[in-house]
Design an enzyme around this catalytic site. Sequence first.
Site, PDB file in Angstrom:
ATOM      1  N   ILE A 149     -11.826  -0.729   2.685  1.00 25.83           N
ATOM      2  CA  ILE A 149     -12.672  -1.024   1.527  1.00 25.83           C
ATOM      3  C   ILE A 149     -13.906  -1.812   1.949  1.00 25.83           C
ATOM      4  O   ILE A 149     -15.024  -1.554   1.489  1.00 25.83           O
ATOM      5  CB  ILE A 149     -11.864  -1.794   0.460  1.00 25.83           C
ATOM      6  CG1 ILE A 149     -10.790  -0.882  -0.137  1.00 25.83           C
ATOM      7  CG2 ILE A 149     -12.770  -2.338  -0.636  1.00 25.83           C
ATOM      8  CD1 ILE A 149      -9.862  -1.591  -1.112  1.00 25.83           C
ATOM      9  N   CYS A 381     -18.530 -25.110  30.668  1.00 28.82           N
ATOM     10  CA  CYS A 381     -18.656 -25.793  29.378  1.00 28.82           C
ATOM     11  C   CYS A 381     -17.610 -26.906  29.253  1.00 28.82           C
ATOM     12  O   CYS A 381     -17.731 -27.943  29.898  1.00 28.82           O
ATOM     13  CB  CYS A 381     -18.579 -24.791  28.241  1.00 28.82           C
ATOM     14  SG  CYS A 381     -19.129 -25.469  26.648  1.00 28.82           S
ATOM     15  N   HIS A 507     -22.800 -21.299  30.032  1.00 30.96           N
ATOM     16  CA  HIS A 507     -21.820 -20.212  30.141  1.00 30.96           C
ATOM     17  C   HIS A 507     -22.398 -19.102  31.025  1.00 30.96           C
ATOM     18  O   HIS A 507     -22.950 -18.116  30.516  1.00 30.96           O
ATOM     19  CB  HIS A 507     -21.484 -19.651  28.763  1.00 30.96           C
ATOM     20  CG  HIS A 507     -20.611 -20.525  27.940  1.00 30.96           C
ATOM     21  ND1 HIS A 507     -19.243 -20.383  27.882  1.00 30.96           N
ATOM     22  CD2 HIS A 507     -20.919 -21.567  27.133  1.00 30.96           C
ATOM     23  CE1 HIS A 507     -18.738 -21.293  27.069  1.00 30.96           C
ATOM     24  NE2 HIS A 507     -19.729 -22.035  26.601  1.00 30.96           N
ATOM     25  N   GLU A 509     -20.994 -16.753  32.505  1.00 35.95           N
ATOM     26  CA  GLU A 509     -20.331 -15.453  32.355  1.00 35.95           C
ATOM     27  C   GLU A 509     -21.098 -14.497  31.456  1.00 35.95           C
ATOM     28  O   GLU A 509     -20.999 -13.270  31.594  1.00 35.95           O
ATOM     29  CB  GLU A 509     -18.902 -15.633  31.831  1.00 35.95           C
ATOM     30  CG  GLU A 509     -18.789 -16.079  30.388  1.00 35.95           C
ATOM     31  CD  GLU A 509     -18.792 -17.581  30.203  1.00 35.95           C
ATOM     32  OE1 GLU A 509     -18.294 -18.057  29.161  1.00 35.95           O
ATOM     33  OE2 GLU A 509     -19.313 -18.287  31.086  1.00 35.95           O
TER      34      GLU A 509
END
Length: 533
Positions: A149, A381, A507, A509
């Site tokens: 929906i 981090c 970060h 990555e």
Amino acid sequence: MAKHIFVTGGVVSSLGKGITAASLGHLLKARGYRVTMQKMDPYLNVDPGTMSPFQHGEVFVTEDGHEGDLDLGHYERFIDENLSRESNFTQGSIYRSLIARERRGDFLGGTVQVIPHVTEAIKERLRRIAEQSGADIVISEIGGTIGDIESLPFIEAARQFKKEHPAGDVLFAHVTLVPYITAAHEAKTKPTQHSVKELRSLGVQPDFIVCRSDHEVTDPVREKIALFCDVRPEEVLACVDAPSIYEVPLVLHDQRFDELVLARLGLEPREADLGPLRSFVAAANACEGEVRIAVVGKYVSLPDAYLSVMEALGHAGVAHGRHVDMRLVDGEEIDEGNVAEALADTDGILVPGGFGERAFEGKIAAVRYARENGVPFLGICLGLQAAVCEFARHVAGMPDATSAEFGAEAAYPVIDLMPEQEDVEDKGGTMRLGAYPCRVLPGTRAFEAYGEEVVYERHRHRYEVNNAFRDALQEAGLTVSGVSPDGRLVEMVELADHPWFVASQGHPEFKSRPTRPHPLFLGFVSAAVSRRG
């Protein structure tokens, strides 16, 4: 004007719509076209920023600081382009913008409805990314499954969008499941037929059907699907489970998917340059031996929570000719008493990002084990913050040093908020979000890895290394190897008398690519390979 491709999914979720969309993006870019990508998520959260990784996997951060769906990571790694906040929006963000306009009186007292207002707002986002990116082709993935929906407004908006454009400017690719029934020894097409029927009932006829299966999808099966779904047999693509996601573009290219898409869009089928991808896949298949990396986190029951970390490790492993055996270690399950047993057979230890105090003490135990035993370590981090806390406790003479995030009355809050952050209450908009510059100090491991003095990494955090303790930490032997250009913020730390002990507040990555592994991951995996050797 940009051409548009919508990618939808049927039968079940987690079929790999994102990989299919990203693979097509790679193929089209390899043919010389400017490609950008977009993910439309039907849920009512404004963005995934405050959602638990257990619910949604990792939050991928773009250069301009958008907290987006993890599929954006696949897009960036496959098309090798930095995406933006325009590349991901949710139904929640659409409703929020409409309600704000209604409150301002922009609709002049009129009734605000799903059609035309919600669908028009969705179409505006489609037009905006095309204009701002200058792309030749925009690939938009519609999240969820046909029949949900919550996704109906997006399907309707895409239907309208196609109707409003000239023939050949918009097409649909539908990813669906072809299950293999072992007892019957055959693949079943009925789920795909029903899914396409549902899509057609919403006014959308797919131009291509991508069949996901764990068994061969034979020509007779494709012909049957084509017959019942009103497409040609060559427009039914087989996408069987592959050893690596990076082989999927090559599988689809062998079936002329990109060539057929360009023909349908009325674009020239330029020569495809797939050499870099083929070289990476060949190198991955030629890897010999392995290197074991322990990823000590708190969301380890759902590997997608660390998807970009795992991909970056894989990229670096291929560059060094090794398979990376990644072991996800629950930080809640380890402590000073059992950490040696839990991490004894690892060649490297990585502590990734995260929020909250849970598992933090286990991460500190892992950091201490890596530091005292010469195990290569990479902190990201919160991993940097754990490394600073561990060093402060056990080397710098600051017992119980911790982050102010976990205890406002801590005696040694070596991690704390900056003064300008203390009044921020909105958890959906963390202070340091997106790419920030870092000045790397020459003569450090970090500088050796990057090879340049100024780098940019993406951030997602509020707490920083507390400058009140910086001198004491450095005097005890902690090297601050990266700082903000003004010197106020600590960006990277390391230990000089260790085989490899580096941590980044950013970060890295998020910026690793298959053909361009991130320098910090390259250095980390190299040290782990040396330790294993």
